[in-house]
Scaffold this active site. Structure first.
Site, mmCIF file in Angstrom:
data_model
loop_
_atom_site.group_PDB
_atom_site.id
_atom_site.type_symbol
_atom_site.label_atom_id
_atom_site.label_comp_id
_atom_site.label_asym_id
_atom_site.label_seq_id
_atom_site.Cartn_x
_atom_site.Cartn_y
_atom_site.Cartn_z
ATOM 1 N N SER A 1 1.131 -3.679 3.570
ATOM 2 C CA SER A 1 1.160 -5.058 4.045
ATOM 3 C C SER A 1 0.430 -5.980 3.071
ATOM 4 O O SER A 1 -0.707 -5.720 2.677
ATOM 5 C CB SER A 1 0.509 -5.154 5.432
ATOM 6 N N LEU A 2 1.115 -7.038 2.654
ATOM 7 C CA LEU A 2 0.552 -8.143 1.895
ATOM 8 C C LEU A 2 1.143 -9.424 2.471
ATOM 9 O O LEU A 2 1.999 -9.362 3.363
ATOM 10 C CB LEU A 2 0.912 -8.029 0.400
ATOM 11 N N ASP B 1 -9.919 -13.467 -2.913
ATOM 12 C CA ASP B 1 -9.959 -12.235 -2.121
ATOM 13 C C ASP B 1 -11.169 -11.366 -2.417
ATOM 14 O O ASP B 1 -11.479 -10.455 -1.656
ATOM 15 C CB ASP B 1 -8.692 -11.395 -2.373
ATOM 16 N N HIS C 1 0.916 -8.321 -6.136
ATOM 17 C CA HIS C 1 2.299 -8.701 -5.848
ATOM 18 C C HIS C 1 3.213 -8.417 -7.037
ATOM 19 O O HIS C 1 4.442 -8.464 -6.893
ATOM 20 C CB HIS C 1 2.374 -10.183 -5.476
ATOM 21 N N LYS D 1 0.207 3.722 -2.761
ATOM 22 C CA LYS D 1 -0.811 4.764 -2.665
ATOM 23 C C LYS D 1 -0.202 6.161 -2.549
ATOM 24 O O LYS D 1 -0.893 7.165 -2.787
ATOM 25 C CB LYS D 1 -1.735 4.506 -1.473
ATOM 26 N N SER E 1 -5.995 3.384 4.588
ATOM 27 C CA SER E 1 -5.440 2.626 3.459
ATOM 28 C C SER E 1 -6.539 1.962 2.644
ATOM 29 O O SER E 1 -6.543 0.747 2.428
ATOM 30 C CB SER E 1 -4.443 1.573 3.952
ATOM 31 N N ASN E 2 -7.466 2.777 2.138
ATOM 32 C CA ASN E 2 -8.647 2.274 1.453
ATOM 33 C C ASN E 2 -8.325 1.940 -0.011
ATOM 34 O O ASN E 2 -8.105 2.835 -0.835
ATOM 35 C CB ASN E 2 -9.765 3.315 1.536
ATOM 36 N N ASN E 3 -8.298 0.650 -0.316
ATOM 37 C CA ASN E 3 -7.981 0.206 -1.676
ATOM 38 C C ASN E 3 -8.992 0.687 -2.705
ATOM 39 O O ASN E 3 -8.635 1.052 -3.827
ATOM 40 C CB ASN E 3 -7.911 -1.322 -1.731
ATOM 41 N N SER F 1 0.795 -1.240 0.000
ATOM 42 C CA SER F 1 0.000 0.000 0.000
ATOM 43 C C SER F 1 0.821 1.281 0.000
ATOM 44 O O SER F 1 0.236 2.366 -0.108
ATOM 45 C CB SER F 1 -0.957 0.003 1.196
ATOM 46 N N THR G 1 1.803 2.946 5.580
ATOM 47 C CA THR G 1 2.109 1.541 5.795
ATOM 48 C C THR G 1 1.759 0.725 4.553
ATOM 49 O O THR G 1 1.002 1.157 3.693
ATOM 50 C CB THR G 1 1.296 0.986 6.977
#
Length: 493
Positions: free
Chosen positions: A447-448, A177, A385, A87, A332-334, A84, A445
């Site tokens: 994270s995956l 997902d 990824h 972004k 962190s809104n996708n 993220s 931040t």
């Protein structure tokens, strides 16, 4: 291009600072640029020399915010999945392309006329991808019709989502997902269940009932698009809560299984819906019914395009983009990221697609002075990824944006370390909470699975602002403790 003027200013600034940039060899560990940072260098090198870091793909760059000079680098040109932290590029490109004052708009229209309480014709709900559209906004649209005396509509309820193309999911989203809130479908007409603005989702709340009975389930907002398949069971107090709430992939069936103990909080989940346009129309139809407005038996609820002869009855505008930065970046809104990408494509090239939106982002990077060939991405949220960037490029972006007229809007959207208010601390609210570091890190931040990242600004003990980017991929367990140690070292440098 829309952003050419600012980009040229930034490029001039970059060139003016070129003389003070330190050329860093591409070694795993390097010396810091001056004696003032020797302690920092030693501490960071100790982390990077640890055996746990030998098998991962990492990239770290630290710069002076005042000049952009690189003062520490480890594998700075390694390309790593940013998660993220991508972004940061999305938000910068959106602020430059759309402007701080940009607002999404949703319109209620009709091609008919009103006579004796009957609207003879169709009504249309036309969206521009507003992620902040709420049920209360649809209630207000219904109230506007009621004030006009409408009690019956003879035509159809039509949703116009053609502001964006018909592709709903970015390439990086795995099929497994797509039922989770972070992988919602992107549509020109969509709806959020609350002011977190997770557009395209419904809140499913399962709570204990009487012992032996199924859990009590509520939907927010209430709708008829999803079907709840309730296979849960309320069990005595003290038993383990095993509730599971999942949408069956490819359907709007939400299956609830497991046990919920008496006296427990149950479970609340944000679940994506399949077909956000139909979801929005369904909730709006309920809003109309609540105001006593009915359709005829032949009326349909369908997707279509507003004709040229339709007239606007009411409109709703979102908050300006500068204010949207907080829920977008803090949480962190996708969905916001992907909506902004398609909106940029629509604004610049007249097509609301990922192809055009990501093209705008690449052009922004190039015109800002970044090396766009070093940025590889197939979405705007960082969920894929396959996205890759180096810490050197990401930290250079964080340097360049400091000279943009919208920098204040950009930085106020970033999470702040250890601040408990989620619209201040965001995804850092429970991290870096110690007295010496709380409030000293302002960063995005990421994270995956097997990926952690952090990129932004720190204020060190001398009051100096440093820019840092830490990207780590391929670790067997979370790298957050390592990243937080690095941030702490920078603050104490």
């Amino acid at each position: 291009m829309i952003f050419r003027k600012t980009a040229m200013v930034l490029l001039t600034i970059v060139l003016s600072f070129a003389a003070v940039f330190t050329v860093i060899p591409e070694d795993s560990m390097v010396q810091a640029s001056s004696r003032n940072y020797q302690s920092m260098e030693k501490s960071l090198n100790a982390i990077m020399n640890d055996s746990s870091m030998k098998s991962v793909n990492s990239s770290i760059t630290v710069r002076k915010a005042s000049t952009g000079e690189i003062i520490y680098q480890s594998n700075g040109m390694n390309k790593v999945t940013p998660a993220s932290t991508l972004k940061l590029l999305t938000s910068a490109a959106a602020l430059e392309t759309l402007g701080e004052g940009y607002r999404f708009r949703t319109d209620l229209l009709t091609d008919g006329s009103i006579s004796k309480g009957v609207l003879k014709g169709n009504i249309y709900l036309r969206g521009q991808g507003d992620p902040t559209l709420l049920k209360s906004d649809l209630d207000q649209f219904a109230a506007n019709l009621a004030k006009m005396g409408v009690k019956q509509i003879t035509g159809n309820l039509i949703g116009d989502d053609t502001w964006f193309d018909s592709v709903k999911l970015s390439p990086g989203i795995d099929k497994n997902d797509e039922t989770y809130y972070y992988a919602a479908q992107i549509a020109g007409l969509t709806l959020s269940p609350n002011t977190d603005y997770d557009a395209g989702t419904v809140i499913v709340n399962a709570q204990p009932a009487k012992n032996g009975y199924k859990a009590k389930v509520t939907l927010t907002p209430d709708n008829s698009i999803v079907t709840v398949v309730n296979k849960s069971k309320t069990v005595p107090k003290g038993y383990k809560n095993t509730l599971s709430i999942k949408r069956q992939q490819g359907t709007n069936n939400i299956v609830i299984t497991g046990n919920v103990p008496v006296g427990s909080a149950g479970s609340k989940q944000w679940v994506t819906v399949s077909n956000p346009t139909a979801y929005t129309l369904d909730v709006f139809k309920k809003s109309l019914a609540s105001k006593g407005i009915k359709f005829t038996s032949s009326s349909k609820t369908i997707r279509g395009q507003v004709p040229l002869n339709a007239k606007v009855i009411a409109s709703k505008q979102s908050m300006p983009l500068k204010n949207l930065m907080k829920p977008f970046m803090k949480l962190s809104n996708n969905t916001h990221a992907e909506i902004l990408a398609k909106t940029m494509g629509r604004q610049v090239y007249g097509e609301g697609s990922w192809d055009t939106g990501l093209r705008v982002m690449r052009e922004y990077a190039q015109l800002s002075g970044l090396n766009d060939s070093e940025w590889l991405f197939e979405d705007a949220s960082g969920i894929s990824h396959n996205n890759k960037v180096s810490s050197e490029q990401l930290s250079e972006l964080l340097f360049l944006v400091r000279f943009a007229p919208w920098y204040g809007s950009f930085v106020q959207g970033l999470p702040i370390s250890g601040m408990s208010d989620r619209m201040v601390g965001g995804t850092l609210k429970n991290r870096l909470t110690g007295a010496s570091i709380k409030g000293k890190v302002t960063a995005k931040t990421g994270s995956l699975n097997n990926v952690n990242s952090l990129a932004g600004y720190v204020q060190n003990k001398h009051g100096e602002t440093l820019i840092f980017t830490v990207l780590i991929q391929g670790q067997s367990k979370t790298a957050i403790p390592i990243i937080d140690r690095i941030a702490t070292i920078l603050v104490n440098s």
